[in-house]
Design an enzyme around this catalytic site. Structure first.
Site, PDB file in Angstrom:
ATOM      1  N   SER A  43       0.734  -0.586  -0.043  1.00  0.00           N
ATOM      2  CA  SER A  43      -0.219  -0.286  -0.151  1.00  0.00           C
ATOM      3  C   SER A  43       0.974   1.406  -0.068  1.00  0.00           C
ATOM      4  CB  SER A  43      -0.770  -0.032   1.162  1.00  0.00           C
ATOM      5  OG  SER A  43      -1.600   0.997   1.078  1.00  0.00           O
TER       6      SER A  43
ATOM      7  N   HIS B  86      -1.552  -0.915  -4.006  1.00  0.00           N
ATOM      8  CA  HIS B  86      -2.481  -1.109  -3.261  1.00  0.00           C
ATOM      9  C   HIS B  86      -2.636   0.025  -2.902  1.00  0.00           C
ATOM     10  CE1 HIS B  86      -6.314  -1.789  -1.013  1.00  0.00           C
ATOM     11  NE2 HIS B  86      -5.678  -0.663  -0.299  1.00  0.00           N
TER      12      HIS B  86
ATOM     13  N   ASP C  80      -4.936   3.668  -2.355  1.00  0.00           N
ATOM     14  CA  ASP C  80      -5.928   3.575  -1.398  1.00  0.00           C
ATOM     15  C   ASP C  80      -6.531   5.535  -1.571  1.00  0.00           C
ATOM     16  OD1 ASP C  80      -6.348   2.106   0.764  1.00  0.00           O
ATOM     17  OD2 ASP C  80      -3.901   2.333   1.195  1.00  0.00           O
TER      18      ASP C  80
ATOM     19  N   MET D  41      -9.860   8.190  -0.265  1.00  0.00           N
ATOM     20  CA  MET D  41     -10.441   8.550   0.342  1.00  0.00           C
ATOM     21  C   MET D  41     -10.851   9.774   0.320  1.00  0.00           C
ATOM     22  SD  MET D  41      -7.724   7.159   3.607  1.00  0.00           S
ATOM     23  CE  MET D  41      -6.345   5.931   3.335  1.00  0.00           C
TER      24      MET D  41
ATOM     25  N   HIS E 239      -8.532   0.851  -4.115  1.00  0.00           N
ATOM     26  CA  HIS E 239      -8.983   0.750  -3.233  1.00  0.00           C
ATOM     27  C   HIS E 239      -9.714   2.069  -2.594  1.00  0.00           C
ATOM     28  CE1 HIS E 239      -9.313   0.079   1.499  1.00  0.00           C
ATOM     29  NE2 HIS E 239     -10.703  -0.596   0.802  1.00  0.00           N
TER      30      HIS E 239
ATOM     31  N   MET F 106     -12.338   4.564  -1.446  1.00  0.00           N
ATOM     32  CA  MET F 106     -12.577   4.551   0.250  1.00  0.00           C
ATOM     33  C   MET F 106     -13.836   5.477   0.190  1.00  0.00           C
ATOM     34  SD  MET F 106     -10.309   2.986   2.797  1.00  0.00           S
ATOM     35  CE  MET F 106      -8.437   4.284   1.993  1.00  0.00           C
TER      36      MET F 106
ATOM     37  N   MET G 217     -11.680  -5.646   5.701  1.00  0.00           N
ATOM     38  CA  MET G 217     -10.904  -4.617   6.277  1.00  0.00           C
ATOM     39  C   MET G 217     -10.605  -5.333   7.867  1.00  0.00           C
ATOM     40  SD  MET G 217     -10.526  -2.018   4.544  1.00  0.00           S
ATOM     41  CE  MET G 217      -8.469  -1.253   5.894  1.00  0.00           C
TER      42      MET G 217
ATOM     43  N   ASP H 219      -6.934  -5.823   4.675  1.00  0.00           N
ATOM     44  CA  ASP H 219      -5.963  -4.687   4.633  1.00  0.00           C
ATOM     45  C   ASP H 219      -5.540  -4.146   5.821  1.00  0.00           C
ATOM     46  OD1 ASP H 219      -4.887  -2.434   4.040  1.00  0.00           O
ATOM     47  OD2 ASP H 219      -6.869  -1.766   2.586  1.00  0.00           O
TER      48      ASP H 219
HETATM   49  C1  DX5 Z   1      -6.628   1.803   5.977  1.00  0.00           C
HETATM   50  C2  DX5 Z   1      -5.906   1.108   4.301  1.00  0.00           C
HETATM   51  C3  DX5 Z   1      -4.433   1.370   3.783  1.00  0.00           C
HETATM   52  C4  DX5 Z   1      -3.187   0.988   4.672  1.00  0.00           C
HETATM   53  C5  DX5 Z   1      -2.682  -0.144   5.450  1.00  0.00           C
HETATM   54  O1  DX5 Z   1      -7.466   2.552   5.329  1.00  0.00           O
HETATM   55  O2  DX5 Z   1      -6.760   0.559   3.224  1.00  0.00           O
HETATM   56  O3  DX5 Z   1      -4.587   0.164   2.848  1.00  0.00           O
HETATM   57  O4  DX5 Z   1      -2.974   1.723   4.063  1.00  0.00           O
HETATM   58  O5  DX5 Z   1      -1.835   0.326   6.298  1.00  0.00           O
HETATM   59  P1  DX5 Z   1      -0.717  -0.880   7.176  1.00  0.00           P
HETATM   60  O6  DX5 Z   1      -0.470  -1.503   6.179  1.00  0.00           O
HETATM   61  O7  DX5 Z   1       0.410   0.272   7.527  1.00  0.00           O
HETATM   62  O8  DX5 Z   1      -2.402  -0.603   8.318  1.00  0.00           O
HETATM   63 ZN    ZN Z   2      -6.700  -0.137   0.830  1.00  0.00          ZN
END
Ligand code: DX5
Ligand code: ZN
Length: 226
Positions: free
Chosen positions: A9, A34, A36, A38, A67, A69, A138, A176
């Site tokens: 990620s 990955h 993310d 948001m 991903h 979110m 998650m 994740d």
């Molecule tokens: C959290 C994200 C994750 C995050 C994971 O909202 O969806 O993908 O980057 O990070 P680590 O592996 O550090 O928990």
């Molecule tokens: Zn994620």
């Protein structure tokens, strides 16, 4: 046969050197990247979006595991597909018509993932799981890297894998949040096969970290063949 995949990620990467970081994990043997996204509404934070993914696409041959979110992700599916996403994962909690959203992702020619927050019951998946290419569980609450793995997740992964086995589904289960070399075996033994890792990859030497996590995944694959 389930394929074991590591999905670093980039949320934990150095954003000033994002392209290089992506290339480092690719050279070290990761298969996915990955990404993310948001929106500050669904997840209490803002991160990267379409232009960053489009730029990374130019320097990376990895499978882009996007991903989302974000609330009502339907609004942006074609933009993310166009920017270079290979897998588009939406949250069940953020879609008013989840079935339609999965269909829309497939119409764009992309793989569709459904994500569930820690507190969301597996029952949400009952009718749509068979349509998805991947289920993302998650294992922390969305929003930030570097959080602690929520222990009840292991039982949730196990339940989902056994529910799928009973129905003859061999869908990918991605996990994740809070995954590291210390608990990767726990989640693969429970049935996860796509592993997201942010801090566990990008804190310290990313190439070494990828190799160490991949070593665990090779062992998981061997266990699967026995
Ligand atoms: C959290 C994200 C994750 C995050 C994971 O909202 O969806 O993908 O980057 O990070 P680590 O592996 O550090 O928990
Ligand atoms: Zn994620």
């Amino acid at each position: 046969m389930l394929q074991y995949r590591l999905s670093p990620s980039v949320l934990a990467a150095d954003f000033a050197r994002l392209g290089e970081e992506a290339m480092t994990v690719e050279r070290a043997g990761a298969q996915y990247l990955h990404l993310d996204v948001m929106d500050g509404l669904f997840a209490p934070s803002l991160s990267i979006g379409i232009p960053v993914i489009r730029s990374l696409r130019k320097v990376s041959g990895l499978v882009f595991d996007v991903h989302l979110m974000i609330e009502d992700p339907d609004r942006y599916l074609s933009a993310f597909a166009d920017a270079g996403a290979d897998i588009l994962t939406v949250h069940a909690e953020a879609c008013r018509h989840l079935d339609r959203t999965i269909e829309a992702i497939h119409t764009l020619g992309k793989k569709a993932g459904i994500a569930l927050n820690p507190a969301t019951p597996l029952e949400e998946l009952r009718w749509v799981a068979a349509k998805a290419d991947m289920i993302l569980l998650m294992t922390v609450n969305p929003g930030f890297g570097g959080q602690k793995y929520i222990p009840y997740s292991t039982e949730k992964i196990r339940e989902l894998r056994s529910w799928m086995n009973q129905r003859g589904l061999e869908t990918d289960i991605e996990v994740d949040g809070g995954i590291s070399a210390a608990n990767i075996d726990e989640v693969t033994k429970a049935g996860a096969n796509v592993i997201v890792a942010g801090s566990a990859v990008f804190r310290g030497n990313a190439a070494e970290n990828v190799k160490e996590l991949q070593r665990h995944l090779s062992l998981a694959a061997e266990r699967g063949m026995q």
